[in-house]
Structure formats: C-alpha cells, structure tokens
Motif scaffolding. Sequence first.
Motif, PDB file in Angstrom:
ATOM      1  N   ILE A 145      76.323  47.214  86.621  1.00 13.45           N
ATOM      2  CA  ILE A 145      75.330  46.311  87.211  1.00 13.45           C
ATOM      3  C   ILE A 145      74.956  46.753  88.621  1.00 13.45           C
ATOM      4  N   TYR A 146      75.960  47.067  89.428  1.00 13.58           N
ATOM      5  CA  TYR A 146      75.684  47.498  90.803  1.00 13.58           C
ATOM      6  C   TYR A 146      74.849  48.771  90.837  1.00 13.58           C
ATOM      7  N   ASN A 147      75.137  49.673  89.911  1.00 11.46           N
ATOM      8  CA  ASN A 147      74.391  50.934  89.861  1.00 11.46           C
ATOM      9  C   ASN A 147      72.914  50.678  89.579  1.00 11.46           C
ATOM     10  N   ILE A 148      72.623  49.787  88.659  1.00 14.49           N
ATOM     11  CA  ILE A 148      71.236  49.464  88.339  1.00 14.49           C
ATOM     12  C   ILE A 148      70.553  48.762  89.512  1.00 14.49           C
ATOM     13  N   LEU A 149      71.335  47.975  90.279  1.00  9.77           N
ATOM     14  CA  LEU A 149      70.786  47.308  91.459  1.00  9.77           C
ATOM     15  C   LEU A 149      70.597  48.264  92.635  1.00  9.77           C
ATOM     16  N   GLY A 150      71.094  49.501  92.478  1.00 11.01           N
ATOM     17  CA  GLY A 150      70.961  50.472  93.557  1.00 11.01           C
ATOM     18  C   GLY A 150      71.991  50.302  94.654  1.00 11.01           C
ATOM     19  N   VAL A 151      73.065  49.571  94.356  1.00 11.90           N
ATOM     20  CA  VAL A 151      74.148  49.409  95.333  1.00 11.90           C
ATOM     21  C   VAL A 151      75.017  50.658  95.283  1.00 11.90           C
ATOM     22  N   PRO A 152      75.231  51.345  96.415  1.00  9.63           N
ATOM     23  CA  PRO A 152      76.061  52.554  96.413  1.00  9.63           C
ATOM     24  C   PRO A 152      77.511  52.237  96.102  1.00  9.63           C
ATOM     25  N   GLU A 153      78.183  53.190  95.474  1.00 11.75           N
ATOM     26  CA  GLU A 153      79.573  52.985  95.063  1.00 11.75           C
ATOM     27  C   GLU A 153      80.475  52.631  96.236  1.00 11.75           C
ATOM     28  N   THR A 154      80.189  53.173  97.420  1.00 11.00           N
ATOM     29  CA  THR A 154      81.027  52.893  98.589  1.00 11.00           C
ATOM     30  C   THR A 154      81.004  51.419  98.983  1.00 11.00           C
ATOM     31  N   LEU A 155      80.035  50.660  98.454  1.00 10.16           N
ATOM     32  CA  LEU A 155      79.929  49.244  98.792  1.00 10.16           C
ATOM     33  C   LEU A 155      80.417  48.307  97.684  1.00 10.16           C
ATOM     34  N   TYR A 156      80.890  48.861  96.561  1.00  6.06           N
ATOM     35  CA  TYR A 156      81.349  48.007  95.466  1.00  6.06           C
ATOM     36  C   TYR A 156      82.473  47.081  95.937  1.00  6.06           C
ATOM     37  N   THR A 157      83.526  47.652  96.488  1.00  9.49           N
ATOM     38  CA  THR A 157      84.660  46.844  96.940  1.00  9.49           C
ATOM     39  C   THR A 157      84.321  46.020  98.177  1.00  9.49           C
ATOM     40  N   PRO A 158      83.574  46.567  99.161  1.00 14.38           N
ATOM     41  CA  PRO A 158      83.162  45.718 100.286  1.00 14.38           C
ATOM     42  C   PRO A 158      82.383  44.474  99.864  1.00 14.38           C
ATOM     43  N   LEU A 159      81.506  44.589  98.852  1.00 17.33           N
ATOM     44  CA  LEU A 159      80.793  43.412  98.369  1.00 17.33           C
ATOM     45  C   LEU A 159      81.752  42.405  97.735  1.00 17.33           C
ATOM     46  N   PHE A 160      82.790  42.902  97.087  1.00 16.99           N
ATOM     47  CA  PHE A 160      83.860  42.061  96.564  1.00 16.99           C
ATOM     48  C   PHE A 160      84.472  41.263  97.723  1.00 16.99           C
ATOM     49  N   ALA A 161      84.766  41.946  98.827  1.00 19.82           N
ATOM     50  CA  ALA A 161      85.362  41.293  99.999  1.00 19.82           C
ATOM     51  C   ALA A 161      84.411  40.267 100.604  1.00 19.82           C
ATOM     52  N   VAL A 162      83.136  40.626 100.705  1.00 17.87           N
ATOM     53  CA  VAL A 162      82.129  39.719 101.252  1.00 17.87           C
ATOM     54  C   VAL A 162      82.104  38.422 100.439  1.00 17.87           C
ATOM     55  N   ALA A 163      82.102  38.547  99.122  1.00 14.95           N
ATOM     56  CA  ALA A 163      82.061  37.374  98.254  1.00 14.95           C
ATOM     57  C   ALA A 163      83.349  36.572  98.322  1.00 14.95           C
ATOM     58  N   ARG A 164      84.492  37.265  98.338  1.00 12.94           N
ATOM     59  CA  ARG A 164      85.793  36.598  98.304  1.00 12.94           C
ATOM     60  C   ARG A 164      86.116  35.863  99.609  1.00 12.94           C
ATOM     61  N   MET A 165      85.332  36.120 100.652  1.00 13.22           N
ATOM     62  CA  MET A 165      85.566  35.468 101.937  1.00 13.22           C
ATOM     63  C   MET A 165      85.624  33.947 101.787  1.00 13.22           C
ATOM     64  N   ALA A 166      84.792  33.368 100.976  1.00 13.04           N
ATOM     65  CA  ALA A 166      84.779  31.916 100.790  1.00 13.04           C
ATOM     66  C   ALA A 166      86.096  31.437 100.187  1.00 13.04           C
ATOM     67  N   GLY A 167      86.598  32.157  99.195  1.00 12.28           N
ATOM     68  CA  GLY A 167      87.868  31.793  98.578  1.00 12.28           C
ATOM     69  C   GLY A 167      89.031  31.956  99.535  1.00 12.28           C
ATOM     70  N   TRP A 168      89.039  33.070 100.286  1.00 12.21           N
ATOM     71  CA  TRP A 168      90.110  33.277 101.273  1.00 12.21           C
ATOM     72  C   TRP A 168      90.146  32.136 102.277  1.00 12.21           C
ATOM     73  N   ALA A 169      88.978  31.727 102.749  1.00 11.20           N
ATOM     74  CA  ALA A 169      88.906  30.659 103.747  1.00 11.20           C
ATOM     75  C   ALA A 169      89.493  29.358 103.197  1.00 11.20           C
ATOM     76  N   ALA A 170      89.152  29.028 101.956  1.00  9.73           N
ATOM     77  CA  ALA A 170      89.663  27.806 101.350  1.00  9.73           C
ATOM     78  C   ALA A 170      91.186  27.850 101.239  1.00  9.73           C
ATOM     79  N   HIS A 171      91.710  28.970 100.783  1.00 10.45           N
ATOM     80  CA  HIS A 171      93.165  29.092 100.625  1.00 10.45           C
ATOM     81  C   HIS A 171      93.881  29.137 101.968  1.00 10.45           C
ATOM     82  N   ARG A 172      93.269  29.767 102.970  1.00 11.04           N
ATOM     83  CA  ARG A 172      93.897  29.784 104.298  1.00 11.04           C
ATOM     84  C   ARG A 172      94.060  28.360 104.820  1.00 11.04           C
ATOM     85  N   MET A 173      93.013  27.575 104.701  1.00 10.71           N
ATOM     86  CA  MET A 173      93.084  26.214 105.237  1.00 10.71           C
ATOM     87  C   MET A 173      94.027  25.338 104.417  1.00 10.71           C
TER      88      MET A 173
END
Length: 470
Positions: free
Chosen positions: A412-440
């Motif tokens: 999916i990311y490849n078709i969207l033109g997202v470079p492979e180097t950003l696959y995991t960083p985008l995972f981190a960007v999205a997971r930020m909301a979950g991390w925040a909830a669990h931290r609190m």
Amino acid sequence: MIDQYYNHSTVYQRRTQDFAKSRRISPASTRLYTGASMEPYDEELFREHDVKRGLRNADGSGVVAGLTRISDVHGYRKEDGKFIPDEGKLTICGYDIADLIDNAHAEDRFGYEELAYLLLTGALPRYDELESIGARIGGLRLLEDEYISEFPITTKSKSIMNVLQRAVLLLYAFDETPDDTSAPHEIDVALSLLARLPRIAAIAHITHEAETSGVRVVVPAPNASSSMAEAILEVLRGGPDFTHEEAMLLDVMLMLHAEHGGGNNSTFACRVLSSSATDAYSAYAAAIGSLKGPRHGGANSQVTRMHADIREHVEHWDDDDEVAAYLAKILRREAFDGSGLIYGMGHAIYTLSDPRAQICKRYARSLAQTKGKGEEFALIERIERLAPEVMRDVRGTTKPICANIDLYTGFIYNILGVPETLYTPLFAVARMAGWAAHRMEELYGAHRIIRPAYNSVMDDVTYVPIADRH
C-alpha cells in the motif's frame, strides 16, 4: 538444531575464536568482545527456573503485567486451561477498529483525529470536540525557528527512526516545564508531538534525499486545516499534489497503527519508563527506539524486501509449487536474508486472523485493480495462503499462523509513493496516540514502578589478585 547449538559450549568457543580472527582482535581484547555476558544460555535453564522468556507463558500467552481500559487485542481464548485459536479482534476503548474506520470513511471524513481523541479521553468526540482537537494539532505543526536551526542539522542519520528519537529528545529543551507530569502538560506534549512528528519525519527524509541528490530542500508551510494524513503527504509531495482518495487511504493506515494493546514492545517500553515518573519526551523516545527494531515495527521494511526477493527469484508467480519451494528455502536460511523468517506471517497473539491485515488486504486488493498491480497482489495472497503449510512442513510448526499487518502495508505504501525509509517512521507517527494514552494510564492509574525479577544462575567465586589471573 537450535537446542544443540546452545547446549554445546564448544560451538560458542569456536565462534568467539572465529570472531576474534575476523576482527583481528588482540588476545588482550578478546574477552572484551566475547565475554560471559554474550554467551548464550542452555535452553534447559529457562525451563528449569520457570523463566517467562519475553514475558510470555509456556503456551505463548502473555504474562499479565497490568490493567487497561485503552484497548484489547484478541486472538485466542482459554477454556479449561486449553489454548483455543480464535478469529482476531482489535478493540479500542470498547469499539471495534473496523467500525471506527468504516464509519468515519462512510461519512467521507478522516478518522485518525477522532481515534486520537478516543484514545486520550476514552470517549468519542462530538463535532465541536473533534473540530477543537483538529485545530489544536493543526496550530502546533509549525516548528520554531530556534528548533529548525538545530534540527535536522544535529540529527543527521541514515535512520529516520534515529532522527525521530533525537528530535523528540531535542524538543525537551524547548519546553519551559519539560519535567511537569501533570495531566494538562501531558496532554499538551502529546498533542504537540502528534502535530510535529509527521513533519519532522518527512523533513528528515527529504533532507537526506537532498543531500544524496544535491537538490535543494523545499518544505511547504504547514496547513493548519489539514488532517494528519494530508499533512504528511503535503511535505512528501512538496504541496497539495495528491488526491483525496490517497489521503483517505493513508488515514486508514494511520488508524490501523494507532494502538495495539499495552503488551507490544514499544508501548510496554513507554509504560516502563513512565512508571518511573520520568518526563514524557524520554518515554516517547524510548518507544521509538523499540519500534525501530526488526522484530517489531522494522519488520514492515523487511517484508517489502522479501517480496522483491521472491519476485526476482520465482519465475512463475502463479505456480504454487514454485512459490512454496522458495518459501521453504527462506525458512531453511538458504534464501533472502538468512534469518529463516517469512516476514509478515505470524503474530504473538493473533492465530486465525489479524483484523488489521484483513482491512489492509481489502484496500490493497482495490488498489491493485486500479493501479495495474494485480499479479503482484496475487503473489502476496499466494504467500499468505502457502506460508503456514510450508512452515508446518519445514519447521513442524503446530500453532496456527496467519498474516499480520506487515504483509500488506508495504504494498500500500509503495502505491502511495511513500519511500521505504518512512514505513516505520509512519508507524511511529501513528502509534504516538496510543503511546500517550498508555503513558498517562501508567502515570495516573498504576502508581508503581515496573521492576520484574531475574533469577541468578552464577556461582560464588573467590577474588584472585591480578598477578595470579590467567
């Protein structure tokens, strides 16, 4: 084979000797690089001491380490002490993840901000509340000039994940009260990172590309009214050069990655640090460091590379026998990266199905039809179908194996033109909301530092004067 390796210390000794030779290490330095702390343990020791390796029970279930109202990851059930595989389900604050995605998109609106609000508050937002959190995140996207003067210059790295870690820690210096762990400050930090991390990751990528190609970096000004998905694509494309459908698809990926229970490695890392009452920036940086690992979030890049390797070495993609034979070679460490792993298959909790993978597959199939990638998609489906059988034949695997979300995200990311180097960083960007909830939840709900125990298997020894040591 693995047990034999670990049970013979001579193998370890030979390995350390070969290592010393390959590195041309002097005899005086050999133990520094091959000391006891690096020596593998006999597998029997873990059983003898009833050690829950990886904080997992013998049947594969996780050791219960806490309580949560945030989410539930369901993949099996237990009846009369028996482990029974079940269809996978991901529930966020009581809501099925599929319902959250489908209902937002049925109204043709982005859902990630709604999901972030749900994670942070435990309730779905009203229209005014959704508009408010979107506006707050949008208004925080602009990075201060003082910060930009240090970033990304001071965070140069081949790894965008490494850049994200240091960028988060650098933000600590720009917070007037960074060690404040009150609820208002924690929410403010979480919202600021939700706003800034996508931009930081994208800027780090285009800066690295510019250094490689010699092209001047052009970063568009942030648009406060953009959704999270649109904000990411705006930086990657240098402006609003994307379709609404592309942004909506990226929104789906962000929602699927936003949260996945308190026991996953990066979230648990965040909770461990948070239990010590350290600052938010340190806890989130630790979570990013965990997610970088190829056994966790870094697996999505490995899936993409594995698919490319299979396409290169399998002549007939529609031949089950030929694909299965190559998968067997991968398992026997005779092909691909030598790890013996079929990336994108199997999960610690899901057994019969991963609900995230099923949603990804649905969108990937639609994409493949419109983008002329039908044969490539069919090959991925074939891998999903054949891999469990091949794993049973080659490894004797008895646990049910299903595809996990990583099997389809790269496609999916490849078709969207997202470079492979950003696959995991985008995972981190999205997971930020979950991390925040669990931290609190850890800060305000548990009130106790996480401190597990380790059994000692060392012998008492008598001190030897340095002149008598050999």
